[in-house]
Design an enzyme around this catalytic site. Structure first.
Site, PDB file in Angstrom:
ATOM      1  N   HIS A   1      11.054 -11.060   8.296  1.00  0.00           N
ATOM      2  CA  HIS A   1       9.624 -10.853   8.064  1.00  0.00           C
ATOM      3  C   HIS A   1       8.812 -11.709   9.015  1.00  0.00           C
ATOM      4  O   HIS A   1       9.357 -12.391   9.863  1.00  0.00           O
ATOM      5  CB  HIS A   1       9.243 -11.155   6.603  1.00  0.00           C
TER       6      HIS A   1
ATOM      7  N   TYR B   1       4.816 -14.801   3.305  1.00  0.00           N
ATOM      8  CA  TYR B   1       6.042 -15.375   2.754  1.00  0.00           C
ATOM      9  C   TYR B   1       6.480 -16.595   3.547  1.00  0.00           C
ATOM     10  O   TYR B   1       6.441 -16.604   4.770  1.00  0.00           O
ATOM     11  CB  TYR B   1       7.154 -14.316   2.720  1.00  0.00           C
TER      12      TYR B   1
ATOM     13  N   ASP C   1      13.584 -11.528   0.556  1.00  0.00           N
ATOM     14  CA  ASP C   1      14.675 -12.137   1.317  1.00  0.00           C
ATOM     15  C   ASP C   1      15.980 -11.926   0.555  1.00  0.00           C
ATOM     16  O   ASP C   1      16.016 -11.249  -0.466  1.00  0.00           O
ATOM     17  CB  ASP C   1      14.410 -13.628   1.580  1.00  0.00           C
TER      18      ASP C   1
END
Length: 689
Positions: free
Chosen positions: A349, A303, A84
């Protein structure tokens, strides 16, 4: 074979990733950021194109020294921080701190993976890339904007309220949301309404059915008071209760979509009673890797900072194969649920899901601590459910006529459990009515009794951490990585108190919010903050330059600070002198402000250091004993009204009591907005002040 160095930011990842790589790979951790803006100053060169002045974070010198030694031994260096903006920025700072961009004889790559699994890590090594400077710039822009707000406004608040206060770009807006909700609650005037139920029996049945009053042929009728109720009861006297209409139908309950950061925080709060901070801490552990018996160290979830509900194709295929094998093809969903939202999402994502659906909660239970297991189970069940068929209910709704009025009753029965065989988001309400036999149009029902009950409309609910996260997401304030730290900050600074899940603004929070609204309206403006978040996303996309955002933001902030500096100084109030005498030196004590609000202090400081709690009198006699009612605060800072004679007198009220008595029942009245309300909830009397 070449010697390779993989640098991650977390020591927990080192153990997990080392297991996947061969002897030629060394894995080491930076322990988060290694460079940042200095704490002693703003650290932004306003005169020279707003260049940030980065320095090595205290305590990171030894870590960098160790990494430099590892770099010397390696031929290839892979920067493998989180996927990120923050992770990209950490990689960039490592590049600069270790001078990797100056090494001509070594190859330096950036790799990222959405899950810490062998396949994902090895794939990322085969497809390395350069650092994405657009993402780095988006993080720099956020950091610089936040630093400007904090370092330019906080000193003003400190000067005005004397000590301990601070402002933040996102936290100030979150505080405003809570303060606005508190104002809505305080201004809310309850309205009376009545419910009327008919308890009925079918012929030949011992069980009763409860039908709710609906209205007449013109539609629904709301019962506002006892007089209206009596009029309806009068019209129902000696009337026959006949089934007017029976409708059989079907209700479909859709499967949930996979978790995003926001929905995971909300659901973990509601179901597991976790704070946002705890949820993120546990999710981080599940992502970075935990020891699972028979599998070694495994990253169990993808994530955890994401606003997307997208799922990778291979994970979707694996999930569908698992569901078909375990539950049968009739449980397998046909398509995919998509999140509908007007809010711009980064979609950087995937949604939060298990890295391997075959690692069921049953398999990992013995290897995980209780709270880790409970969170993993929630994530696993939600993802599995998102790939399953909807639940189907068989419904029956009945309209019963009595004179000119209608009553309704309904019941539902689960016909096909679908995704609910795995995941129930909230417990289904138990049906009071079990329709026995066949109710048909024209059937006569016997009235057992009519039941009525008085109610009052309820004010908006106080924010909880879960509902505040939801509101922030809906308004476009902050991003997945900022929700938890923002809430943690406003609680830690005692602007907000958390009691029984609810968030209450403290006196300190009210002071700060009031000053921010007065002097910095744009900073606490919800639309302005949401637009700024959108611009930061555009920086991340590469369509807007980060310094353009900063250059446009700074002049207005500087002007507001300069103006506030003059205005706030001009209204600075000297310490208020009270009648309270210092028992140590005989001076009149004064009112001071501290991090926890007002307190009494001796003006002879530092010679006399006497302090005591400040109990502000309201001028209202205690309804129980006649002594003064004073303003008090709970341990967490929430204001209430109590008797000065406490603990001898236990009177307390969340609303300010009035000197007036209720003309209807004689109870004391309380102030609510511009109204006076009876403190007796059963009475419901109200009048203008």
């Amino acid at each position: 074979m070449a010697n390779c160095l993989v640098i991650v930011e977390s020591p927990a990842k080192v153990k997990t990733i080392k297991k996947f790589l061969g002897a030629n790979y060394e894995v080491d951790a930076s322990n988060g950021h290694v460079r940042d803006l200095p704490k002693s100053q703003m650290g932004i060169d306003v005169e020279h194109d707003f260049d940030p002045k980065y320095i090595t974070i205290r305590g990171k010198g030894d870590i960098l020294a160790k990494l430099r030694k590892e770099v010397k031994k390696a031929d290839k260096i892979y920067l493998a921080t989180d996927p990120d903006r923050e992770g990209e920025a950490i990689s960039w700072h490592l590049m600069k701190a270790l001078k990797l961009d100056e090494l001509k004889e070594k190859q330096v790559y950036r790799i990222s993976f959405n899950e810490i699994t062998k396949n994902a890590v090895k794939t990322s090594l085969k497809t390395p890339r350069d650092i994405d400077m657009d993402l780095v710039d988006a993080q720099q822009a956020r950091r610089v904007l936040d630093r400007m707000v904090g370092y330019m406004i906080s000193p003003l608040l400190w000067a005005k309220v004397k000590r301990g206060l601070s402002a933040g770009r996102v936290q100030s807006v979150a505080l405003r949301l809570i303060c606005d909700r508190e104002e809505d609650i305080n201004a809310f005037i309850p309205e009376e309404y009545w419910n009327l139920d008919a308890v009925l029996k079918q012929e030949g049945s011992k069980k009763t059915l409860t039908a709710k009053f609906h209205g007449d042929k013109n539609g629904r009728i709301a019962i506002h008071n006892k007089e209206e109720l009596d009029e309806i009861l009068k019209g129902l006297k000696k009337k026959e209760y006949q089934v007017e209409e029976v409708k059989n139908g079907e209700r479909v309950k859709k499967a949930p979509i996979p978790f995003t950061t926001s929905t995971l925080q909300q659901e973990a709060s509601k179901v597991l009673n976790f704070s946002t901070q705890k949820t993120m801490r546990l999710a981080q552990q599940l992502y970075e890797g935990v020891e699972v018996a028979g599998h070694g160290t495994v990253g169990l979830i993808t994530y955890l900072r994401t606003d997307s509900t997208r799922i990778a194709e291979e994970a979707d295929v694996a999930a569908r194969e698992f569901i078909e094998k375990q539950y049968g093809s009739r449980y397998l969903a046909n398509g995919e649920q998509n999140k509908k939202s007007n809010v711009k999402i980064q979609d950087a994502h995937e949604a939060i899901r298990p890295t391997d659906i075959a690692l069921t909660p049953v398999i990992v239970k013995e290897s995980l601590q209780r709270d880790l297991f409970r969170l993993y189970q929630l994530i696993w069940k939600r993802f599995a459910a998102s790939r399953m068929q909807p639940a189907v209910y068989e419904t029956t709704s009945v309209k019963v006529k009595a004179g000119n009025y209608f009553f309704t009753l309904s019941a539902s029965k689960l016909q096909f459990d679908g995704f609910m065989s795995v995941y129930v988001q909230e417990e289904e309400k138990e049906e009071n009515n079990v329709l026995l036999g066949n109710l048909e149009k024209g059937s006569i029902l016997k009235l057992e009794k009519l039941e009525n009950s008085q109610h009052f409309t309820q004010p908006p609910a106080h924010f909880t951490e879960a509902s505040l996260v939801k509101a922030m997401e809906e308004q476009g304030i902050g991003r997945p990585s900022t929700y938890a730290p923002t809430i943690t900050t406003i609680i830690a600074r005692r602007y907000v108190a958390k009691e029984n899940k609810n968030l209450y603004v403290t006196e300190l929070g009210e002071v700060v919010n009031s000053m921010m609204k007065q002097s910095f309206p744009s900073i606490v403006d919800i639309t302005f903050t949401a637009n700024l978040e959108y611009l930061l996303d555009k920086v991340g996309d590469g369509t807007v330059q980060w310094k353009t955002v900063v250059k446009n933001f700074y002049p207005d902030l500087k002007e507001a600070v300069d103006k506030a500096l003059v205005e706030l100084e001009s209204v600075t109030i000297a310490d208020e002198v009270t009648d309270e005498i210092c028992e140590l030196c005989g001076r009149n004590m004064v009112i001071k402000y501290g991090p926890h609000g007002k307190f009494l202090a001796c003006p002879g400081f530092p010679e006399c250091k006497n302090t005591k709690p400040y109990l502000e009198k309201t001028g209202v006699p205690c309804p129980k004993c006649g002594k003064d009612v004073v303003i008090k605060k709970t341990k967490k800072g929430r204001i209430y009204y109590g008797c000065e004679a406490n603990p001898e007198c236990d009177f307390m009220s969340w609303q300010k009591p009035s000197t007036q008595k209720c003309p209807k029942c004689g109870s004391y009245m309380v102030e609510k907005g511009n109204k006076l309300l009876c403190s007796n909830e059963q009475c419901g009397y109200s009048t203008d002040k």
